[in-house]
Scaffold this active site. Structure first.
Site, PDB file in Angstrom:
ATOM      1  N   ALA A  61     -12.508 -25.185  16.097  1.00 34.45           N
ATOM      2  CA  ALA A  61     -13.443 -24.252  15.822  1.00 34.45           C
ATOM      3  C   ALA A  61     -13.372 -23.793  14.318  1.00 34.45           C
ATOM      4  O   ALA A  61     -14.361 -23.868  13.492  1.00 34.45           O
ATOM      5  CB  ALA A  61     -13.704 -22.947  16.757  1.00 34.45           C
ATOM      6  N   GLY A  79     -10.869 -24.529  11.837  1.00 40.14           N
ATOM      7  CA  GLY A  79     -10.659 -25.535  11.276  1.00 40.14           C
ATOM      8  C   GLY A  79     -11.752 -26.449  10.688  1.00 40.14           C
ATOM      9  O   GLY A  79     -12.010 -26.837   9.595  1.00 40.14           O
ATOM     10  N   ASN A  88      -3.961 -16.833  13.909  1.00 36.90           N
ATOM     11  CA  ASN A  88      -3.555 -15.322  14.101  1.00 36.90           C
ATOM     12  C   ASN A  88      -2.221 -15.312  14.834  1.00 36.90           C
ATOM     13  O   ASN A  88      -1.593 -16.097  15.153  1.00 36.90           O
ATOM     14  CB  ASN A  88      -4.645 -15.083  15.127  1.00 36.90           C
ATOM     15  N   LYS A  98      -4.213  -7.365  11.272  1.00 33.51           N
ATOM     16  CA  LYS A  98      -5.013  -8.174  12.154  1.00 33.51           C
ATOM     17  C   LYS A  98      -4.642  -8.238  13.368  1.00 33.51           C
ATOM     18  O   LYS A  98      -5.284  -8.233  14.535  1.00 33.51           O
ATOM     19  CB  LYS A  98      -5.513  -9.262  11.547  1.00 33.51           C
ATOM     20  N   ASN A 107      -8.389  -8.270  22.287  1.00 31.60           N
ATOM     21  CA  ASN A 107      -8.219  -9.499  23.101  1.00 31.60           C
ATOM     22  C   ASN A 107      -7.863  -9.344  24.428  1.00 31.60           C
ATOM     23  O   ASN A 107      -8.581  -9.531  25.386  1.00 31.60           O
ATOM     24  CB  ASN A 107      -7.306 -10.314  22.457  1.00 31.60           C
ATOM     25  N   SER A 147     -11.841 -14.159  21.523  1.00 32.46           N
ATOM     26  CA  SER A 147     -11.319 -15.510  21.857  1.00 32.46           C
ATOM     27  C   SER A 147     -10.336 -15.609  23.128  1.00 32.46           C
ATOM     28  O   SER A 147     -10.272 -16.789  23.840  1.00 32.46           O
ATOM     29  CB  SER A 147     -10.690 -16.034  20.664  1.00 32.46           C
ATOM     30  N   GLU A 195      -2.828 -16.377  23.250  1.00 29.11           N
ATOM     31  CA  GLU A 195      -1.941 -16.275  22.128  1.00 29.11           C
ATOM     32  C   GLU A 195      -1.113 -14.974  22.490  1.00 29.11           C
ATOM     33  O   GLU A 195      -0.661 -14.509  21.695  1.00 29.11           O
ATOM     34  CB  GLU A 195      -2.750 -16.234  20.842  1.00 29.11           C
TER      35      GLU A 195
HETATM   36  P1  NAD Z   1      -9.531 -24.040  18.494  1.00 33.08           P
HETATM   37  O1  NAD Z   1      -8.670 -24.069  19.816  1.00 33.08           O
HETATM   38  O2  NAD Z   1     -10.959 -24.318  18.480  1.00 33.08           O
HETATM   39  O3  NAD Z   1      -8.886 -25.144  17.544  1.00 33.08           O
HETATM   40  C1  NAD Z   1      -7.434 -25.517  17.429  1.00 33.08           C
HETATM   41  C2  NAD Z   1      -7.460 -27.183  17.626  1.00 33.08           C
HETATM   42  O4  NAD Z   1      -6.171 -27.536  17.253  1.00 33.08           O
HETATM   43  C3  NAD Z   1      -7.905 -27.720  18.700  1.00 33.08           C
HETATM   44  O5  NAD Z   1      -9.021 -28.851  18.217  1.00 33.08           O
HETATM   45  C4  NAD Z   1      -7.037 -28.573  19.351  1.00 33.08           C
HETATM   46  O6  NAD Z   1      -7.254 -29.721  19.789  1.00 33.08           O
HETATM   47  C5  NAD Z   1      -5.965 -28.753  17.995  1.00 33.08           C
HETATM   48  N1  NAD Z   1      -4.538 -29.034  18.306  1.00 33.08           N
HETATM   49  C6  NAD Z   1      -3.723 -27.964  18.772  1.00 33.08           C
HETATM   50  N2  NAD Z   1      -2.487 -28.536  18.776  1.00 33.08           N
HETATM   51  C7  NAD Z   1      -2.450 -29.765  18.476  1.00 33.08           C
HETATM   52  C8  NAD Z   1      -1.420 -30.707  18.443  1.00 33.08           C
HETATM   53  N3  NAD Z   1      -0.122 -30.456  18.344  1.00 33.08           N
HETATM   54  N4  NAD Z   1      -1.863 -31.980  17.834  1.00 33.08           N
HETATM   55  C9  NAD Z   1      -3.303 -32.128  17.695  1.00 33.08           C
HETATM   56  N5  NAD Z   1      -4.053 -31.130  17.763  1.00 33.08           N
HETATM   57  C10 NAD Z   1      -3.691 -30.032  18.027  1.00 33.08           C
HETATM   58  O7  NAD Z   1      -8.933 -22.591  17.976  1.00 33.08           O
HETATM   59  P2  NAD Z   1      -9.679 -21.777  16.922  1.00 33.08           P
HETATM   60  O8  NAD Z   1     -10.620 -20.774  17.425  1.00 33.08           O
HETATM   61  O9  NAD Z   1     -10.140 -22.570  15.615  1.00 33.08           O
HETATM   62  O10 NAD Z   1      -8.461 -20.752  16.251  1.00 33.08           O
HETATM   63  C11 NAD Z   1      -7.418 -21.412  15.422  1.00 33.08           C
HETATM   64  C12 NAD Z   1      -6.489 -20.263  14.940  1.00 33.08           C
HETATM   65  O11 NAD Z   1      -7.195 -19.438  14.344  1.00 33.08           O
HETATM   66  C13 NAD Z   1      -6.238 -19.210  16.264  1.00 33.08           C
HETATM   67  O12 NAD Z   1      -4.904 -18.993  15.913  1.00 33.08           O
HETATM   68  C14 NAD Z   1      -7.273 -18.159  16.376  1.00 33.08           C
HETATM   69  O13 NAD Z   1      -6.634 -16.986  16.780  1.00 33.08           O
HETATM   70  C15 NAD Z   1      -7.309 -18.173  14.811  1.00 33.08           C
HETATM   71  N6  NAD Z   1      -8.740 -17.550  14.576  1.00 33.08           N
HETATM   72  C16 NAD Z   1      -9.813 -18.012  14.916  1.00 33.08           C
HETATM   73  C17 NAD Z   1     -10.839 -17.569  14.625  1.00 33.08           C
HETATM   74  C18 NAD Z   1     -12.416 -18.004  15.312  1.00 33.08           C
HETATM   75  O14 NAD Z   1     -13.406 -17.248  15.004  1.00 33.08           O
HETATM   76  N7  NAD Z   1     -12.181 -19.047  15.901  1.00 33.08           N
HETATM   77  C19 NAD Z   1     -11.316 -16.404  13.675  1.00 33.08           C
HETATM   78  C20 NAD Z   1      -9.864 -16.007  12.999  1.00 33.08           C
HETATM   79  C21 NAD Z   1      -8.887 -16.612  13.198  1.00 33.08           C
END
Ligand code: NAD
Length: 319
Positions: free
Chosen positions: A10, A12, A106, A185, A193, A258, A270
């Protein structure tokens, strides 16, 4: 700058699109075959504020393909926190001595995980307020804007990284004390959460509970003692002020944190890097953390219950 996003989920994907639009050479790295195939075939669909969808073509490779990818100037880590260790193992071939590694996931403990794999002077610790939701493979929904705070672990000058991020409008700022921002945070997340999961409530509903702030203080008072044992000054009042603002009906909306969504999707959460982290360090430092202990245990129980339910429904679900 040549940038890889390790964890093109999401958040990334959102950051990857912004960086590519500003002229950086961006590659996503992910391990979810349907998501990779959708993006590489049809582009990443981005829906902002319910407007018409837009498509972006950011190349994404699987971890098995990284060996041939060459050097990256910067790798931004955006896996879920429990996935970070494995990601670092999987992409070891592309981490060379000159790669800078920015971790924006996070929770607490990411730096210790990073330091097991790479030399400390390559690590940049960060925290972000950008948000995004992944609704299906190859599609994210985004709203609002955010910011990033970062600091090199060895204190070296990484203004060029902040500049590269700011070229993409990411509102990045070098801070002299990123750990305080990360703990701040983590404090907010450690309240919103798990309690949304345990109370089966979205943020607006949680805010209507008369004792919401008492429960928050139960978690945060223990966090403060644990933080002090690690040399981190936790400002409970600042966290409570942010929570009060987030819980106001006009700000909270129908948003589910999340962790709530992870539980619904049968994913591991998490929690061990939030409340569970306070419990673990508390045990080591002989600080009693009963509130966080029970919250952590209950979230793990909830993970097991929901994953067993999903496994029963779908034969192929790996538990
Ligand atoms: P997400 O689950 O959507 O994305 C993580 C991605 O990493 C997935 O697509 C997964 O397939 C990939 N992945 C994980 N391990 C892997 C590996 N070994 N090899 C290949 N791919 C791998 O998560 P997100 O929501 O994007 O959140 C990511 C981080 O950012 C978390 O720590 C979250 O708490 C933090 N965060 C998210 C948001 C948000 O709004 N989504 C906001 C702030 C912080």
């Amino acid at each position: 700058m040549k940038i890889a996003i390790a964890g093109f989920g999401a958040l990334g994907a959102r950051l990857g699109v912004m960086l590519q639009k500003s002229g950086h050479e961006v590659t996503g790295i992910d391990g979810w075959p349907a998501h990779i195939a959708a993006i590489n075939t049809n582009g990443l669909t981005v829906i902002k504020d319910n407007q018409a969808p837009k498509k972006y073509f950011v190349p994404v490779m699987s971890v098995s393909e990284v060996a041939t990818a060459g050097h990256f100037d910067l790798i931004i880590f955006l896996t879920k926190t429990p996935q970070l260790d494995r990601m670092l193992n999987d992409i070891e071939p592309i981490i060379d001595r000159h790669t800078k590694l920015l971790v924006l996931s996070n929770g607490l403990g990411n730096i210790e995980v990073m330091a097991k794999h790479v030399i400390r002077d390559q690590i940049i610790a960060g925290v972000t307020l950008w948000t995004s939701s992944l609704v299906k493979p190859g599609e994210i929904h985004i709203t609002g804007s955010g910011s990033i705070k970062l600091q090199a672990l060895d204190g070296s000058d990484v203004q060029f990284i902040a500049d590269a991020l700011n070229q993409a409008g990411l509102n990045a700022e070098i801070t002299p004390d990123v750990m305080t921002a990360i703990w701040h945070k983590a404090g907010i997340n450690a309240v919103l959460n798990p309690l949304s999961v345990l109370l089966n409530a979205n943020i607006a509903e949680f805010g209507t509970a008369g004792n919401a702030m008492d429960m928050a203080l139960g978690i945060l008072n223990e966090m403060k003692q644990v933080g002090a044992s690690q040399g981190i000054k936790v400002d409970i009042q600042a966290i409570m002020d942010d929570l009060s603002r987030l819980l106001k009906p006009e700000n909270a909306g129908n948003h589910y944190p999340s962790m709530y969504q992870d539980i619904q999707n049968g994913k591991r959460t998490e929690i061990d890097f939030l409340n569970g982290y306070f419990s673990t360090i508390g045990r080591q430092e002989q600080i009693s953390t009963p509130f966080n202990d029970i919250v952590t245990k209950m979230i793990h129980a909830k993970e097991d219950i929901e994953r067993a339910k999903i496994a029963k429904k779908h034969e192929n679900f790996e538990i």
